[in-house]
Design an enzyme around this catalytic site. Structure first.
Site, PDB file in Angstrom:
ATOM      1  N   HIS A  16       0.855  -1.185   0.000  1.00  0.00           N
ATOM      2  CA  HIS A  16       0.000   0.000   0.000  1.00  0.00           C
ATOM      3  C   HIS A  16       0.892   1.237   0.000  1.00  0.00           C
ATOM      4  CE1 HIS A  16      -2.657   3.140   1.558  1.00  0.00           C
ATOM      5  NE2 HIS A  16      -3.678   2.403   1.174  1.00  0.00           N
ATOM      6  N   ASP A  18       0.889   4.179   1.404  1.00  0.00           N
ATOM      7  CA  ASP A  18       1.236   4.750   2.713  1.00  0.00           C
ATOM      8  C   ASP A  18       2.202   3.850   3.471  1.00  0.00           C
ATOM      9  OD1 ASP A  18      -0.386   6.982   2.318  1.00  0.00           O
ATOM     10  OD2 ASP A  18      -2.146   5.996   3.178  1.00  0.00           O
ATOM     11  N   LYS A  19       2.056   2.542   3.296  1.00  0.00           N
ATOM     12  CA  LYS A  19       2.964   1.615   3.965  1.00  0.00           C
ATOM     13  C   LYS A  19       4.338   1.592   3.297  1.00  0.00           C
ATOM     14  CE  LYS A  19       1.383   0.875   7.421  1.00  0.00           C
ATOM     15  NZ  LYS A  19       2.213   1.130   8.587  1.00  0.00           N
ATOM     16  N   GLU A  44      10.220  11.930   6.977  1.00  0.00           N
ATOM     17  CA  GLU A  44       8.937  11.792   6.292  1.00  0.00           C
ATOM     18  C   GLU A  44       9.195  11.412   4.830  1.00  0.00           C
ATOM     19  OE1 GLU A  44       6.355  11.980   8.121  1.00  0.00           O
ATOM     20  OE2 GLU A  44       7.188  13.020   9.862  1.00  0.00           O
ATOM     21  N   GLU A  57      14.677  15.759   9.632  1.00  0.00           N
ATOM     22  CA  GLU A  57      15.837  16.198  10.402  1.00  0.00           C
ATOM     23  C   GLU A  57      16.578  14.982  10.959  1.00  0.00           C
ATOM     24  OE1 GLU A  57      12.747  18.584   9.751  1.00  0.00           O
ATOM     25  OE2 GLU A  57      12.528  17.340  11.538  1.00  0.00           O
ATOM     26  N   LYS A 182      -5.702  -4.384   0.412  1.00  0.00           N
ATOM     27  CA  LYS A 182      -6.384  -3.947   1.639  1.00  0.00           C
ATOM     28  C   LYS A 182      -7.341  -5.052   2.070  1.00  0.00           C
ATOM     29  CE  LYS A 182      -7.574   0.421   2.067  1.00  0.00           C
ATOM     30  NZ  LYS A 182      -8.218   1.747   1.855  1.00  0.00           N
ATOM     31  N   PHE A 250      -8.096  -3.990 -10.710  1.00  0.00           N
ATOM     32  CA  PHE A 250      -7.161  -3.355  -9.779  1.00  0.00           C
ATOM     33  C   PHE A 250      -5.747  -3.681 -10.263  1.00  0.00           C
ATOM     34  CE2 PHE A 250      -6.076  -2.931  -4.921  1.00  0.00           C
ATOM     35  CZ  PHE A 250      -5.258  -1.859  -5.203  1.00  0.00           C
ATOM     36  N   ASP A 258      -1.968   5.828  -6.288  1.00  0.00           N
ATOM     37  CA  ASP A 258      -2.333   6.769  -5.232  1.00  0.00           C
ATOM     38  C   ASP A 258      -1.064   7.168  -4.489  1.00  0.00           C
ATOM     39  OD1 ASP A 258      -3.803   8.283  -3.452  1.00  0.00           O
ATOM     40  OD2 ASP A 258      -4.570   6.583  -2.305  1.00  0.00           O
ATOM     41  N   ALA A 259      -0.895   8.430  -4.229  1.00  0.00           N
ATOM     42  CA  ALA A 259       0.292   8.887  -3.497  1.00  0.00           C
ATOM     43  C   ALA A 259       0.282   8.331  -2.083  1.00  0.00           C
ATOM     44  CB  ALA A 259       0.333  10.417  -3.456  1.00  0.00           C
ATOM     45  N   ARG A 264       0.094   7.815   7.723  1.00  0.00           N
ATOM     46  CA  ARG A 264      -1.327   7.940   7.419  1.00  0.00           C
ATOM     47  C   ARG A 264      -2.128   6.683   7.747  1.00  0.00           C
ATOM     48  NH1 ARG A 264      -2.596  11.118   1.863  1.00  0.00           N
ATOM     49  NH2 ARG A 264      -1.766   9.194   0.950  1.00  0.00           N
ATOM     50  N   LYS A 265      -1.493   5.693   8.351  1.00  0.00           N
ATOM     51  CA  LYS A 265      -2.213   4.468   8.696  1.00  0.00           C
ATOM     52  C   LYS A 265      -2.056   4.166  10.185  1.00  0.00           C
ATOM     53  CE  LYS A 265      -4.198   3.468   4.855  1.00  0.00           C
ATOM     54  NZ  LYS A 265      -4.285   4.909   4.522  1.00  0.00           N
ATOM     55  N   LYS A 285      10.508   7.860  13.144  1.00  0.00           N
ATOM     56  CA  LYS A 285      10.919   8.563  14.365  1.00  0.00           C
ATOM     57  C   LYS A 285      11.852   7.688  15.201  1.00  0.00           C
ATOM     58  CE  LYS A 285       6.519  11.050  14.521  1.00  0.00           C
ATOM     59  NZ  LYS A 285       5.251  11.272  15.248  1.00  0.00           N
ATOM     60  N   LYS A 289      11.457  10.076  20.527  1.00  0.00           N
ATOM     61  CA  LYS A 289      10.126  10.628  20.277  1.00  0.00           C
ATOM     62  C   LYS A 289       9.101   9.771  21.018  1.00  0.00           C
ATOM     63  CE  LYS A 289      12.401  12.788  16.856  1.00  0.00           C
ATOM     64  NZ  LYS A 289      13.866  12.752  16.759  1.00  0.00           N
ATOM     65  N   ASP A 291       6.001   9.813  20.934  1.00  0.00           N
ATOM     66  CA  ASP A 291       4.937   9.300  20.071  1.00  0.00           C
ATOM     67  C   ASP A 291       5.132   7.812  19.840  1.00  0.00           C
ATOM     68  OD1 ASP A 291       3.439  11.560  19.657  1.00  0.00           O
ATOM     69  OD2 ASP A 291       4.431  12.126  17.795  1.00  0.00           O
TER      70      ASP A 291
END
Length: 409
Positions: A16, A18-19, A44, A57, A182, A250, A258-259, A264-265, A285, A289, A291
């Site tokens: 995918h 995003d992955k 990123e 960074e 998916k 597909f 798709d970008a 995003r997941k 990260k 961090k 997060d």
């Protein structure tokens, strides 16, 4: 709590878009941690048709210093080549060799630069000051006894379906599959226990022609067989509704279709919507961090509470302020399933010294997070994985006895 309800979770494959971005970002984290265990990374990634762009960074000994390496724009000789090689290796491993996205020919841009000194001064330890959190924020951990891996069943089976498709694609057993896919699983619960799968959705990128005639039938039959192997037989019946490639063709997928962007997941990465989320993504990260590291610690604590038989479900929240070592709050909620009061569990957690007071350094030290262990986390969830060697240490259940001792003290 309602006695009867439907609940749904989804997952996405390593192909995918995003992955793909998450895996590239974590490859950069691993690259720099392999050079310097104290490296700071915030990377990123953007992927789209035949293009990969990274930015963010970094701080890593011997790799980036504008004063030391002015002729190479701050980069140590060869480092930029290493970064590009790591990025292309991720795309190659996933299996993208398509006209619209190919590991060898996609253009690549590197916009990583040095870490802000203002961020560093808040996080670094100095004098009598312990290392502070890398940012403010709230983090959640969750565990449930629905599955052997202490994940919600809807997410657990969504991941397992796609992991099987991926394994069969890489082995050649299902050569008609392409990397992007998916899944989605809807289960009916009675008294908090999953009793039936009411709907299964699988959309998978495929080779040319597998949306028509006998080839389409072959693909759909194969997917149904995977579902039957993955889900317990008692959850499936003639009443289960399947939606397999419901839009039809597909063939164009992944970053060409798709970008994709890092982070995003976050629900796929965590608990499939069954628990709150603090909003911070993990991939790209380094473990200063919170997060990332505090979310891992919260999962670790919640899982050990459930594994100890102290609750059937457990949610834990932690909060931090940038530059401040100690968490601002610790919250435990066992959703009425606990064998002891929630505030007693909060007190017991505070008595476990090996956690270092849940400071960023305490978490990293106990769990051994300053290592290049993050690539495998970036697809099929950060939780519910097998702790093996240095990988997924937050999935260990080695706090069970300490929790029980702390409650008895």
């Amino acid at each position: 709590m309602r006695s009867s309800y439907l609940f749904t979770s989804e997952s996405v494959s390593e192909g995918h878009p995003d992955k793909v971005a998450d895996q590239i970002s974590d490859a950069i984290v691993d690259l720099f941690l392999s050079k310097d265990p104290e490296a700071r990374v915030a990377c990123e990634t953007l992927v789209t048709t035949q293009r990969i762009v990274i930015g963010g960074e970094i701080r890593c000994k011997g790799t980036y210093d504008e004063a030391q390496f002015p002729d190479t724009h701050g980069w140590a000789p060869g480092t930029r080549d290493e970064i590009e090689q790591a990025v292309r290796h991720v795309v190659q491993r996933i299996g993208y060799e398509q006209e619209g996205f190919h590991w060898q020919t996609a253009s690549f841009e590197n916009h990583l630069h040095g870490q802000s000194a203002h961020i560093a001064q808040g996080v670094d330890a100095s004098g009598n000051k312990d290392e502070g959190a890398g940012d403010q924020g709230i983090m959640f951990g969750y565990a449930t006894d629905e599955t052997p891996d202490y994940l919600p069943a809807t997410l657990y089976y969504s991941h397992k379906i796609l992991e099987r498709l991926s394994a069969d694609r890489h082995s050649g057993k299902a050569p008609f599959l392409e990397p992007d896919a998916k899944s989605q699983v809807t289960l009916r619960y009675e008294n908090g226990v999953p009793v039936a799968a009411t709907a299964i959705v699988v959309s998978t990128q495929h080779a040319k022609g597998y949306d028509q005639g006998d080839k389409e039938a072959e693909l759909k039959s194969y997917v149904k067989s995977v579902v039957a192997d993955v889900l317990p037989a008692n959850l499936l019946s003639d009443a289960t509704v399947y939606h397999i490639n419901p839009t039809g063709a597909f063939e164009i997928g992944g970053p060409d279709g798709d970008a994709g962007l890092t982070g995003r997941k976050i629900i796929v990465d965590t608990y499939g919507g069954a628990a709150p989320h603090g909003g911070g993504a993990f991939s790209g990260k380094d473990p200063t961090k919170v997060d990332r590291s505090a979310a891992y610690a919260a999962r670790y604590l919640a899982k050990n509470i459930v594994a100890a038989g102290l609750a059937k479900r457990c949610t834990i929240q932690l909060s931090y302020a940038i530059g401040v070592p100690q968490p601002l709050s610790l919250y435990v909620d066992t959703h009425g399933t606990g064998t002891v009061a929630d505030d007693q569990l909060e007190a017991a957690i505070g008595k476990i010294g090996k956690l270092g007071g849940l400071t960023p350094r305490g978490i990293r030290t106990h769990l051994g997070l300053n290592k290049p262990i993050y690539g495998p986390t970036a697809a099929y969830g950060h939780f519910g994985r097998k702790a093996e060697g240095d990988l997924f240490p937050w999935e260990k259940t080695d706090l069970v006895s300490e929790l029980k001792d702390a409650l008895a003290a």
